[in-house]
Write a protein that holds these residues in place. Structure first.
Motif, PDB file in Angstrom:
ATOM      1  N   ASP A   1      56.555 -53.694 -35.471  1.00  0.00           N
ATOM      2  CA  ASP A   1      55.401 -53.499 -36.350  1.00  0.00           C
ATOM      3  C   ASP A   1      54.729 -54.813 -36.719  1.00  0.00           C
ATOM      4  O   ASP A   1      54.821 -55.280 -37.854  1.00  0.00           O
ATOM      5  CB  ASP A   1      55.848 -52.726 -37.607  1.00  0.00           C
ATOM      6  CG  ASP A   1      54.685 -52.445 -38.527  1.00  0.00           C
ATOM      7  OD1 ASP A   1      53.524 -52.562 -38.077  1.00  0.00           O
ATOM      8  OD2 ASP A   1      54.932 -52.111 -39.706  1.00  0.00           O
TER       9      ASP A   1
ATOM     10  N   LYS B   1      54.312 -48.214 -31.497  1.00  0.00           N
ATOM     11  CA  LYS B   1      54.898 -48.741 -32.740  1.00  0.00           C
ATOM     12  C   LYS B   1      55.604 -47.592 -33.429  1.00  0.00           C
ATOM     13  O   LYS B   1      55.082 -47.016 -34.397  1.00  0.00           O
ATOM     14  CB  LYS B   1      53.773 -49.225 -33.656  1.00  0.00           C
ATOM     15  CG  LYS B   1      53.391 -50.663 -33.532  1.00  0.00           C
ATOM     16  CD  LYS B   1      52.446 -51.018 -34.676  1.00  0.00           C
ATOM     17  CE  LYS B   1      51.629 -52.231 -34.370  1.00  0.00           C
ATOM     18  NZ  LYS B   1      50.572 -52.468 -35.387  1.00  0.00           N
TER      19      LYS B   1
ATOM     20  N   ARG C   1      56.143 -46.777 -37.290  1.00  0.00           N
ATOM     21  CA  ARG C   1      55.028 -46.458 -38.185  1.00  0.00           C
ATOM     22  C   ARG C   1      54.547 -45.013 -38.066  1.00  0.00           C
ATOM     23  O   ARG C   1      53.546 -44.629 -38.690  1.00  0.00           O
ATOM     24  CB  ARG C   1      53.860 -47.410 -37.899  1.00  0.00           C
ATOM     25  CG  ARG C   1      54.283 -48.827 -38.255  1.00  0.00           C
ATOM     26  CD  ARG C   1      53.175 -49.791 -38.334  1.00  0.00           C
ATOM     27  NE  ARG C   1      51.877 -49.262 -38.605  1.00  0.00           N
ATOM     28  CZ  ARG C   1      51.207 -49.473 -39.741  1.00  0.00           C
ATOM     29  NH1 ARG C   1      51.762 -50.162 -40.714  1.00  0.00           N
ATOM     30  NH2 ARG C   1      49.998 -49.004 -39.870  1.00  0.00           N
TER      31      ARG C   1
END
Ligand code: IMP
Ligand code: MG
Length: 174
Positions: free
Chosen positions: A148, A129, A132
């Motif tokens: 996300d 991800k 993030r």
């Protein structure tokens, strides 16, 4: 409370990608052996499947770090809940994670194994991800880049549920 889970990565797609990662690792470590460090509990399904697809000699050991608890937001703090049984000194370590999110876990662990004199430390995560990331962690092996959403299945949990799903899905928390 009940949530719905929508399939994002079907079982066949995961299996195919895990085989590719196994082949790549086998080529990269030709003539060597690898020490897979599986981060419990999330990476357990992935690490075991990956180990089966690696053709160089494999040692596997397990470690548990602090997780999100029952929420979905990282605390930023990494604690070792269960350490390895085996020493990593002089070994080619590959840390196997289910997902890299903030990067805190892998950042902490890669430094830890370097301090313990591993011969080399590489990082492998099934899911990434990237949006993030809080700490820049250079990844060596990534299965899939994912958006996300909060994901479950194939080892990943939401409040300890859904680890046993054979696919990876998105939890609808509404
Ligand atoms: P990081 O330290 O923030 O990179 O977090 C990594 C850990 O957070 C993973 O090993 C997972 O246990 C957990 N995690 C992050 N995102 C998800 C998700 O979407 N579903 C389930 N667990 C997650
Ligand atoms: Mg985890």
């Amino acid at each position: 409370m009940s949530e719905k889970v929508k399939v994002m990565l079907p079982e066949e797609e995961i299996d195919h990608r895990v085989r590719e990662l196994g082949e790549q690792i086998s080529q990269d470590y030709a003539g060597e052996s690898v020490f897979l460090v599986c981060i419990l509990k999330g990476a357990s399904f992935f690490a075991c499947d990956l180990a089966k697809r690696i053709t160089v000699p494999v040692t596997i050991d397990f470690m548990a770090t602090s997780s999100y608890g029952s929420g979905t937001v990282s605390s930023g703090e990494v604690k070792i809940k269960k350490d390895l049984d085996l020493p990593v000194a002089g070994r080619h370590v590959i840390i196997v994670e289910d997902i890299i999110d903030s990067g805190n876990t892998l950042h902490y662990l890669s430094n830890l194994f370097r301090d313990r004199n591993a011969k080399s430390v590489k990082l492998c995560a099934l899911l990434d991800k990237a949006d993030r990331r809080e700490v820049d962690v250079p990844m060596d092996y990534i299965g899939f880049s994912v958006p996300d959403f909060f994901l479950v299945g194939y080892g990943l949990d939401y409040d300890q549920k859904y680890r046993n799903l054979p696919y990876i899905g998105i939890v609808d928390l509404d």
